[in-house]
Design a protein around this motif. Structure first.
Motif, short mmCIF file in Angstrom:
data_model
loop_
_atom_site.label_atom_id
_atom_site.label_comp_id
_atom_site.label_asym_id
_atom_site.label_seq_id
_atom_site.Cartn_x
_atom_site.Cartn_y
_atom_site.Cartn_z
N VAL A 1 25.13 -11.42 -17.66
CA VAL A 1 25.62 -10.39 -16.74
C VAL A 1 26.73 -9.58 -17.39
O VAL A 1 26.77 -8.35 -17.29
CB VAL A 1 26.11 -11.03 -15.42
N GLY A 2 27.65 -10.26 -18.08
CA GLY A 2 28.73 -9.56 -18.76
C GLY A 2 28.21 -8.63 -19.85
O GLY A 2 28.70 -7.50 -19.99
N ALA B 1 25.26 -7.22 -19.93
CA ALA B 1 24.61 -6.08 -19.27
C ALA B 1 25.64 -5.07 -18.78
O ALA B 1 25.44 -3.85 -18.89
CB ALA B 1 23.75 -6.58 -18.10
N MET B 2 26.76 -5.57 -18.24
CA MET B 2 27.80 -4.67 -17.76
C MET B 2 28.44 -3.89 -18.91
O MET B 2 28.72 -2.69 -18.79
CB MET B 2 28.86 -5.47 -17.00
N VAL B 3 28.67 -4.58 -20.02
CA VAL B 3 29.26 -3.91 -21.19
C VAL B 3 28.32 -2.84 -21.71
O VAL B 3 28.73 -1.70 -22.02
CB VAL B 3 29.59 -4.93 -22.29
N ALA C 1 25.99 -1.24 -20.05
CA ALA C 1 25.94 -0.15 -19.08
C ALA C 1 27.17 0.73 -19.17
O ALA C 1 27.08 1.96 -19.11
CB ALA C 1 25.79 -0.71 -17.67
N THR C 2 28.34 0.10 -19.34
CA THR C 2 29.58 0.87 -19.44
C THR C 2 29.61 1.73 -20.70
O THR C 2 30.01 2.90 -20.68
CB THR C 2 30.79 -0.08 -19.42
N THR D 1 36.22 4.15 -13.01
CA THR D 1 36.35 2.79 -13.52
C THR D 1 37.69 2.59 -14.22
O THR D 1 38.41 1.61 -13.96
CB THR D 1 35.21 2.48 -14.50
#
Length: 288
Positions: free
Chosen positions: A31-32, A34-36, A38-39, A268
Motif C-alpha cells: 500500500v505504501g 502504491a501511494m508513493v 501515485a504521489t 497534499t
C-alpha cells in the motif's frame, strides 16, 4: 533438559515472530509503495506542459487564480472549524463514556458509533431531509408560526460544517476516550487528597494527559476534512467550493489533468505541513 528445550524453542519462536511481522508488513509495504508511486506520478503530471516539457506554469496559474486561492483558504478554514467543534463536542462525550457509572453509557457508545455504520451518501441525504426547504426543520418552524416560508438552511457554509461534524465526530470521541481510559485513576485521587477541586484536577492532571488523544483525533479529523468531496458538494449545492470539488471541476469537467494534479499536490503538501506544525506545537506544549 528443560533448559536445552528452551534454547531450541527460543530461536524457533524468534523466527516465527519475524515471520509474522513480515506477513503483517507486506500488505502495508504494498500500500505504501502504491501511494508513493501515485504521489510521484501526480507530481510529474503537474509539471507537464502541452509539449511534454517540464514547467511550473500550472503552479503559477494556481496562485494567480483568485477562485482557487479562495477555495484553498476555505478548505483549511472548514477543516479547522470542524476539528475544533469535534473537540468541543467530543471531549464531554468521551469523558462520559470513560468515567460515567451509568448503564446508559453503552447506549451512548452505540450512538457514537452509529454514523460509521451508514454510508456518507445516506448521511448527506439525511441532512437534506432535515435542512431542505421541505425538510423537517422548515416544516416545524412554519407549523409553530416562527417563519412564513422556508428558510435557506442548506447551500451555506454552516450546513457543510454540520454534515462534516456528523461524519467525523466518532473519530474524535474514540481517540480521546482511548487516552482518557489509559490515565491512571490514582493520579486524580492524589490530586483530590492534596486539596485540588475537580476543576483544578481536570485542568492540571486530566487535560494535559489527554492532549495526545486530542492531538491524534484532531489530526485524523483535519486530514479527512481536507479531502472530503460529497458533503460540501451536496449540502451546499455548489455554493461552498473546496479543493476537492475544484479537483472534480478540473479533471472531470475540464479534463485538465496537469491543473488537477497541481491542485492535488498543493493540497497534499499544505496538509502535511500544517499537520507537522501542529504536532510540533503539541509536543512543545506537552514539554512545558
Amino acid at each position: 533438559m528443560s533448559a536445552v528445550a528452551a534454547q531450541h524453542a527460543s530461536p524457533r519462536s524468534a523466527w516465527r515472530s519475524r515471520l509474522n511481522l513480515g506477513l503483517l508488513l507486506l500488505p502495508a509495504s504494498l500500500v505504501g509503495l502504491a501511494m508513493v508511486c501515485a504521489t510521484v506520478t501526480m507530481a510529474w503530471i503537474s509539471t507537464q506542459s502541452e509539449g511534454s516539457q517540464p514547467t511550473l506554469e500550472h503552479y503559477v496559474r494556481f496562485f494567480e487564480d483568485g477562485y482557487l486561492i479562495q477555495a484553498g483558504i476555505r478548505t483549511f478554514h472548514l477543516s479547522l472549524m470542524v476539528s475544533v467543534i469535534c473537540v468541543l463536542c467530543g471531549y464531554p462525550v468521551a469523558w462520559h463514556l470513560v468515567y460515567s457509572r451509568s448503564s446508559y453509557r453503552y447506549v451512548a457508545f452505540i450512538i457514537v458509533l452509529s454514523p460509521l455504520l451508514v454510508s456518507i451518501v445516506v448521511r448527506a441525504l439525511g441532512w437534506t431531509i432535515l435542512l431542505g426547504n421541505e425538510g423537517v426543520i422548515n416544516q416545524a418552524l412554519q407549523a409553530l408560526g416562527l417563519t412564513k416560508g422556508p428558510v435557506a438552511l442548506m447551500r451555506s457554509y454552516w450546513s457543510v460544517v454540520a454534515g462534516m461534524v456528523h461524519i467525523f465526530l466518532p473519530f474524535m470521541v474514540l481517540s480521546i476516550a482511548s487516552t482518557l481510559g489509559a490515565i491512571d485513576p490514582s493520579l486524580r485521587e492524589a490530586a483530590a487528597l492534596l486539596g485540588a477541586t475537580p476543576a483544578t484536577s481536570f485542568r492540571l492532571v486530566t487535560l494535559p494527559l489527554s492532549l495526545q488523544g486530542i492531538a491524534a483525533g484532531s489530526v485524523i479529523v483535519f486530514c479527512l476534512s481536507t479531502g472530503v468531496f460529497l458533503t460540501p458538494l451536496w449540502l451546499s449545492r455548489g455554493h461552498v467550493s473546496v479543493l476537492a470539488t475544484v479537483l472534480k471541476e478540473q479533471v472531470v469537467d475540464a479534463s485538465d489533468w496537469p491543473a488537477g494534479a497541481t491542485t492535488a499536490v498543493l493540497l497534499t503538501v499544505s496538509t502535511l505541513g500544517l499537520v507537522a506544525l501542529y504536532n510540533g506545537l503539541i509536543r512543545r506544549f506537552g514539554e512545558h
